[in-house]
Design an enzyme around this catalytic site. Structure first.
Site, PDB file in Angstrom:
ATOM      1  N   LYS A  87      23.357  88.650  -1.125  1.00  0.00           N
ATOM      2  CA  LYS A  87      22.853  87.487  -1.866  1.00  0.00           C
ATOM      3  C   LYS A  87      21.810  86.777  -1.001  1.00  0.00           C
ATOM      4  O   LYS A  87      22.085  86.405   0.152  1.00  0.00           O
ATOM      5  CB  LYS A  87      24.027  86.563  -2.172  1.00  0.00           C
ATOM      6  CG  LYS A  87      23.826  85.646  -3.357  1.00  0.00           C
ATOM      7  CD  LYS A  87      25.157  84.965  -3.659  1.00  0.00           C
ATOM      8  CE  LYS A  87      25.067  84.028  -4.831  1.00  0.00           C
ATOM      9  NZ  LYS A  87      26.336  83.301  -5.012  1.00  0.00           N
TER      10      LYS A  87
HETATM   11  O1  G3P Z   1      27.449  80.490  -8.463  1.00  0.00           O
HETATM   12  C1  G3P Z   1      26.908  79.287  -8.000  1.00  0.00           C
HETATM   13  C2  G3P Z   1      27.937  78.242  -8.078  1.00  0.00           C
HETATM   14  O2  G3P Z   1      28.960  78.469  -7.165  1.00  0.00           O
HETATM   15  C3  G3P Z   1      27.422  76.864  -8.002  1.00  0.00           C
HETATM   16  O3  G3P Z   1      28.235  76.162  -8.846  1.00  0.00           O
HETATM   17  O4  G3P Z   1      29.277  74.185  -9.780  1.00  0.00           O
HETATM   18  O5  G3P Z   1      28.370  74.153  -7.420  1.00  0.00           O
HETATM   19  O6  G3P Z   1      26.833  74.186  -9.369  1.00  0.00           O
HETATM   20  P1  G3P Z   1      28.181  74.579  -8.846  1.00  0.00           P
END
Ligand code: G3P
Length: 217
Positions: A87
C-alpha cells in the site's frame, strides 16, 4: 464486489472470515497503532498472522515517503507472504514507486485517493487497486459515492485494469451504494458488514415461523 475488512484487529478479522464471505484485509498505520502493534518486527509478524488467517489479499502500508525507502519497505513486506499487496500513498514518489513495483511484478494499492485525477495517475502507474476514501469525502460535505461512480466510469471508458477499492466506509448503506456505483472491492469495518444482516421484518418473520413450527411437535 469483493469484501475486505478494514482493521488490524485479529478477533474482528476472525469473525468476518468465519462468515465465509471475506476476500481480503486492509490495514494502515493508524489501524496498527490502534491495536498497540509497535516496531517493524511486531508489525511484520502481525501481517504474517493475518495472512495465515485469511485466504486473500492483505494490504500492508509503507511508511516511507521517498522512492528508495518505499521500494526497500515494499520488498521487505512482499517477502512476508505471497498475498501481501504493498500500500503506497498518493504522492509523487508514491507514483514512481507504484510504477517500479508494477514493472517488477509486485501488486500495489494506491491509498489516500480523493480525486478522479489521482485515480487516473495511479492507474497509469499500474496500481492493482486504488483506495478512494469515501467517508472522509462525506466528512467534507461532498459526496464520496460520486467519486466512486466517476472513477468507475473513467476506468471503464479507458479500459484501465486497476480495481476500485472503496475505503473509509462508515456504515452499511455505504456498502450498498458502493456496489451500485461499480466498486470492485469494499473494505469495511466489521459493524458495517454485520449491519447488512439486519432487518426487523426478518426478525419478525422468523419469530412467527418458529412459533408456528411449534405445532409440528
Ligand atoms: O481504509 C481507510 C480507512 O481505514 C480510513 O477510514 O474511517 O479513518 O476515514 P476512516
Amino acid at each position: 464486489m469483493k469484501f475486505f475488512i478494514d482493521t488490524a484487529n485479529l478477533a474482528q478479522i476472525k469473525e468476518a472470515n468465519d462468515l465465509g464471505i471475506l476476500d481480503g484485509v486492509t490495514t494502515n498505520p493508524s489501524l496498527m497503532a490502534k491495536e498497540g502493534i509497535k516496531g517493524t518486527e511486531a508489525v511484520n509478524q502481525h501481517y504474517k498472522t493475518i495472512c495465515k488467517m485469511v485466504d486473500g489479499d492483505v494490504s500492508a502500508e509503507v511508511i516511507s515517503t521517498d522512492f528508495n525507502g518505499m521500494i526497500e519497505e515494499g520488498k521487505s513486506l512482499m517477502s512476508i507472504h505471497k498475498n501481501i499487496v504493498v500500500k503506497v500513498p498518493m504522492i509523487k514518489d508514491g507514483i514512481k514507486a507504484i510504477k517500479w513495483f508494477t514493472d517488477n511484478g509486485i501488486r500495489t494499492n494506491c491509498t489516500l485517493i480523493f480525486s478522479a485525477g489521482q485515480a487516473i495517475l495511479a492507474a497509469k502507474a499500474g496500481a492493482t487497486y486504488v483506495s478512494p476514501f469515501l467517508g472522509r469525502i462525506d466528512d467534507t460535505c461532498l459526496d464520496g459515492i460520486k467519486l466512486i461512480e466517476q472513477i468507475a466510469q473513467i476506468y471503464s471508458t479507458q479500459n484501465f485494469k486497476t480495481q476500485i477499492l472503496a475505503a473509509s466506509i462508515r456504515n452499511s448503506l455505504h456498502i450498498v451504494r458502493c456496489a451500485e456505483a461499480g466498486a470492485n472491492v469494499c473494505t469495511c469495518p466489521l459493524d458495517s458488514i454485520l449491519g447488512l444482516l439486519r432487518h426487523p421484518l426478518t426478525d419478525i418473520g422468523l419469530a412467527k415461523f418458529l412459533e408456528d413450527a411449534k405445532s409440528f411437535s
